[in-house]
Design a protein around this motif. Structure first.
Motif, PDB file in Angstrom:
ATOM      1  N   CYS A  61      50.787  32.125  27.894  1.00  0.00           N
ATOM      2  CA  CYS A  61      50.016  33.362  27.768  1.00  0.00           C
ATOM      3  C   CYS A  61      49.599  33.818  29.164  1.00  0.00           C
ATOM      4  CB  CYS A  61      48.776  33.156  26.896  1.00  0.00           C
ATOM      5  SG  CYS A  61      49.158  32.831  25.163  1.00  0.00           S
ATOM      6  N   PHE A  62      49.614  35.143  29.382  1.00  0.00           N
ATOM      7  CA  PHE A  62      49.331  35.713  30.701  1.00  0.00           C
ATOM      8  C   PHE A  62      48.240  36.760  30.554  1.00  0.00           C
ATOM      9  CE2 PHE A  62      53.619  34.165  30.520  1.00  0.00           C
ATOM     10  CZ  PHE A  62      53.823  33.527  31.738  1.00  0.00           C
ATOM     11  N   PRO A  63      47.179  36.679  31.358  1.00  0.00           N
ATOM     12  CA  PRO A  63      46.024  37.557  31.183  1.00  0.00           C
ATOM     13  C   PRO A  63      46.370  39.043  31.313  1.00  0.00           C
ATOM     14  CG  PRO A  63      45.503  35.771  32.685  1.00  0.00           C
ATOM     15  CD  PRO A  63      46.978  35.726  32.457  1.00  0.00           C
ATOM     16  N   VAL A  64      45.834  39.838  30.391  1.00  0.00           N
ATOM     17  CA  VAL A  64      45.844  41.296  30.496  1.00  0.00           C
ATOM     18  C   VAL A  64      44.455  41.787  30.889  1.00  0.00           C
ATOM     19  CG1 VAL A  64      46.130  43.464  29.213  1.00  0.00           C
ATOM     20  CG2 VAL A  64      47.737  41.571  28.862  1.00  0.00           C
ATOM     21  N   LEU A  65      43.424  41.239  30.260  1.00  0.00           N
ATOM     22  CA  LEU A  65      42.042  41.540  30.633  1.00  0.00           C
ATOM     23  C   LEU A  65      41.303  40.223  30.785  1.00  0.00           C
ATOM     24  CD1 LEU A  65      39.942  43.772  31.171  1.00  0.00           C
ATOM     25  CD2 LEU A  65      39.296  43.606  28.750  1.00  0.00           C
ATOM     26  N   LEU A  66      40.860  39.963  32.012  1.00  0.00           N
ATOM     27  CA  LEU A  66      40.200  38.709  32.369  1.00  0.00           C
ATOM     28  C   LEU A  66      38.768  39.032  32.787  1.00  0.00           C
ATOM     29  CD1 LEU A  66      40.806  35.631  32.879  1.00  0.00           C
ATOM     30  CD2 LEU A  66      41.305  36.284  35.249  1.00  0.00           C
ATOM     31  N   ARG A  67      37.817  38.187  32.363  1.00  0.00           N
ATOM     32  CA  ARG A  67      36.406  38.414  32.697  1.00  0.00           C
ATOM     33  C   ARG A  67      35.821  37.191  33.388  1.00  0.00           C
ATOM     34  NH1 ARG A  67      32.449  39.251  27.695  1.00  0.00           N
ATOM     35  NH2 ARG A  67      33.180  37.105  27.326  1.00  0.00           N
ATOM     36  N   SER A  68      35.083  37.447  34.463  1.00  0.00           N
ATOM     37  CA  SER A  68      34.354  36.379  35.142  1.00  0.00           C
ATOM     38  C   SER A  68      33.026  36.941  35.633  1.00  0.00           C
ATOM     39  CB  SER A  68      35.180  35.805  36.300  1.00  0.00           C
ATOM     40  OG  SER A  68      35.561  36.822  37.201  1.00  0.00           O
ATOM     41  N   LYS A  69      32.135  36.062  36.051  1.00  0.00           N
ATOM     42  CA  LYS A  69      30.804  36.481  36.502  1.00  0.00           C
ATOM     43  C   LYS A  69      30.689  36.310  38.022  1.00  0.00           C
ATOM     44  CE  LYS A  69      27.830  37.478  34.182  1.00  0.00           C
ATOM     45  NZ  LYS A  69      27.400  38.786  33.647  1.00  0.00           N
ATOM     46  N   TYR A  70      29.921  37.185  38.629  1.00  0.00           N
ATOM     47  CA  TYR A  70      29.582  37.040  40.044  1.00  0.00           C
ATOM     48  C   TYR A  70      28.186  37.625  40.243  1.00  0.00           C
ATOM     49  CZ  TYR A  70      29.766  37.017  45.124  1.00  0.00           C
ATOM     50  OH  TYR A  70      29.501  36.770  46.447  1.00  0.00           O
ATOM     51  N   GLY A  71      27.258  36.811  40.768  1.00  0.00           N
ATOM     52  CA  GLY A  71      25.900  37.293  40.955  1.00  0.00           C
ATOM     53  C   GLY A  71      25.310  37.723  39.629  1.00  0.00           C
ATOM     54  N   ASN A  72      24.828  38.955  39.587  1.00  0.00           N
ATOM     55  CA  ASN A  72      24.240  39.489  38.360  1.00  0.00           C
ATOM     56  C   ASN A  72      25.192  40.408  37.600  1.00  0.00           C
ATOM     57  OD1 ASN A  72      21.596  38.319  38.780  1.00  0.00           O
ATOM     58  ND2 ASN A  72      21.357  39.784  40.455  1.00  0.00           N
TER      59      ASN A  72
END
Length: 595
Positions: free
Chosen positions: A471-482
């Motif tokens: 599987c290959f990301p189309v929409l990826l989410r990660s956090k940075y700071g706030n």
């Protein structure tokens, strides 16, 4: 016909149009067709194009004719010269070339010796052409208090003189500086000397992604000229070498509005290539006015007289004027598109035709909401610092795979574990809903995506393209700071956004448009245009009826059809949102008020 309340219409006359009108007694008969179907507030009368200059007496006569009708008359210049060219015998392109047409073979009469260059633009490093430009500007400014310069005011010349003047610079750097100098020290200086009160307008073309390569310099020319104008001639993308997404008729207008607020004079459309599909011509008008254009220029008299385009446009303009006073100022996801940028060309225009509302800007957005960055945004050397500050303040960003590729090794690693891999993936199966995917969706045909790698559990893969055992990301989410960092993988052909399954597009919209408190649940080829007074427009680019679900934040909301006054009953109302089913016909946009 009465004037429109929310915009003005202007009609453009090229030198050939003016010559075709004959003597003064023919003007009334020739113009009656336009008067019957629409209200024209202004005409632009061209003084020069290619090999043709209109003499002062005829221009003065036309000015008087239109002024007597209560129609303003402004001047216009197209900065081209026709050249006679001989080419290689086995590819016989011998002929006369100009912006207004080409004459090949034995019918080509000799005008000036030269070599073939696209659009027959001037050479701005030779005294002969610069002197001719001064003469043309002086003549026009002596007759008119307002002049628009058509969008052939660029250079693609690679003659020996230009090569010597360029030196070691790139063509883009050389031409940006050259056309700034010509704008300020030839065109504006000459015009103001001939007529201190003249209002000089530069019309920028619809091909923004190529400006720097030909010397168009909005960064400097917007300051030099009194007003700017936007070319919004997107036409039929299936039969055009430019392949400009039709949403660009809207987005480029919005970009220029932020560049010179209050001095963005309008948008310009034509009927080229739209005879088989007249809706493409009318859509150009819709989209230009959806962007709150103050004036719409129709190019040109000869192309439009006695055609079906004008009656149809007149009807549409009346319908637009009835409702458009209800719209506030356009809003959308800010897209950072700096000056002289290249990369991900027209990507957000294709996404705009897949139901995401955008608001392009040349300056990094001052907002606490989501900011969209593309490969073009990577032109800004300080972009990583700006994104870090935005995220630390609690804002979100969405970076395209093109941005990720451009910024790899330049600091993007601080914001995400995603990496642009040197491989592609092709499939038509999409998955979503968590680490153990629960949603499976198929597109009608396979799409080609760049492969994005990321560290497991360093982010959430919200949507992926699935291939057997991978599987290959189309929409990826990660956090940075706030804040939150989304990485959106773009297909190699951006037009394929509209092939994505409706569930995939709806999920992308749901996340990216969260700050706007509204999103669409449907497939591609539908656009939404948002305004700051809780009004919005839905427009379908399909050739069949579609049903769209509109998700609005809040319980118990209502929609009012602005044109009919009809109140739409919600299909569903939950604790957090209200959902409406809206049928859409091809081309027949609908405007709603949220209450």
């Amino acid at each position: 016909m009465s004037e429109y309340a929310n915009f003005n219409i202007a009609l453009y006359f090229t030198t050939r149009c003016i010559e075709s009108m004959g003597m003064e007694e023919q003007y009334e008969r020739n113009f009656r067709f336009f008067e019957k179907h629409l209200s024209c507030a202004k005409v632009y009368l061209e003084t020069h194009r290619d090999d043709m200059d209109i003499y002062a007496g005829k221009l003065t006569s036309l000015k008087r004719f239109f002024n007597d009708k209560g129609i303003a008359a402004s001047g216009a210049i197209t900065t081209t010269l026709m050249r006679t060219t001989k080419n290689k015998p086995l590819i016989d392109e011998t002929g006369v070339y100009g912006s207004g047409g080409t004459i090949l073979g034995s019918e080509a009469s000799k005008i000036d010796d030269g070599y073939k260059r696209a659009c027959s633009t001037l050479c701005y490093t030779t005294k002969e052409d610069l002197d001719r430009l001064e003469q043309t500007v002086t003549f026009a400014a002596s007759l008119f208090d307002e002049i628009i310069i058509d969008d052939f005011f660029f250079t693609n010349c690679t003659c020996a003189s230009c090569i010597a003047a360029k030196g070691d610079r790139s063509w883009a750097d050389f031409r940006l500086e050259l056309m700034t100098d010509v704008s300020e020290n030839i065109v504006m200086r000459t015009a103001k000397a001939a007529n201190p009160n003249v209002n000089m307008i530069i019309k920028f073309p619809d091909w923004y992604e190529s400006y720097q390569e030909t010397g168009y310099n909005p960064e400097t020319q917007a300051r030099i000229f009194d007003e700017v104008y936007t070319g919004t001639e997107t036409r039929d993308t299936n039969h055009s070498a430019q392949s400009l997404p039709r949403y660009g008729s809207y987005s480029l207008m919005r970009w220029f509005e932020k560049l010179k607020p209050g001095h963005h004079a309008g948008g310009w459309i034509d009927s080229l290539g739209s005879m088989p599909h007249i809706s493409y011509f009318l859509e150009q008008a819709h989209l230009t006015l959806f962007a709150k254009g103050k004036e719409l220029t129709l190019f040109c008299y000869s192309w439009l007289v006695d055609t079906v385009h004008i009656p149809a446009l007149g009807y549409e303009l009346e319908r637009l004027d009835q409702v458009f006073g209800m719209a506030g100022q356009p809003i959308g996801i800010p897209v950072y598109e700096p000056f002289h940028a290249r990369g991900d060309n027209h990507l957000y225009d294709h996404l705009g035709m897949a139901g995401i509302a955008f608001e392009p800007t040349h300056a990094f957005p001052d907002t606490f909401g989501l900011v969209f960055v593309t490969a073009a945004s990577a032109t800004d050397e300080a972009i990583i610092g700006k994104l870090k500050n935005h995220l630390l303040k609690g804002g979100d960003i969405c970076m395209t795979s093109g941005f990720l590729q451009k910024m790899q090794g330049r600091g993007v690693e601080e914001l995400t574990s995603a990496r642009y891999a040197d491989q592609k993936v092709c499939s038509n199966e999409f998955v979503s809903d968590g680490a153990a995917f629960g949603g499976y969706y198929w597109s009608g045909s396979s799409v080609l995506l760049p492969a994005i790698e990321y560290m497991s559990n360093a982010g959430d893969c919200l949507i992926a393209l699935r291939k057997l055992n991978n599987c290959f990301p189309v929409l990826l989410r990660s956090k940075y700071g706030n804040g939150t960092v989304y990485t959106l993988t773009a297909p190699d052909d951006y037009a394929e956004w509209s092939r994505f399954p409706k569930e995939v597009l709806s999920t992308i919209r749901q996340y990216l448009m969260s700050d706007l408190k509204i999103y669409l649940e449907c497939g591609g080829h539908v656009s939404i245009f948002l305004y700051d007074n809780d009004t919005f427009i839905l427009d379908s680019f399909h050739d069949r009826q579609e049903k769209v679900k509109v998700h609005v934040e809040g319980k118990g909301r209502k929609l009012i059809d602005v044109r009919t006054g009809k109140s739409w009953t919600a299909a569903m109302s939950g604790a957090q949102e209200t959902v409406f089913d809206i049928p859409l016909q091809p081309f027949l946009y609908r405007m709603f008020k949220i209450v």
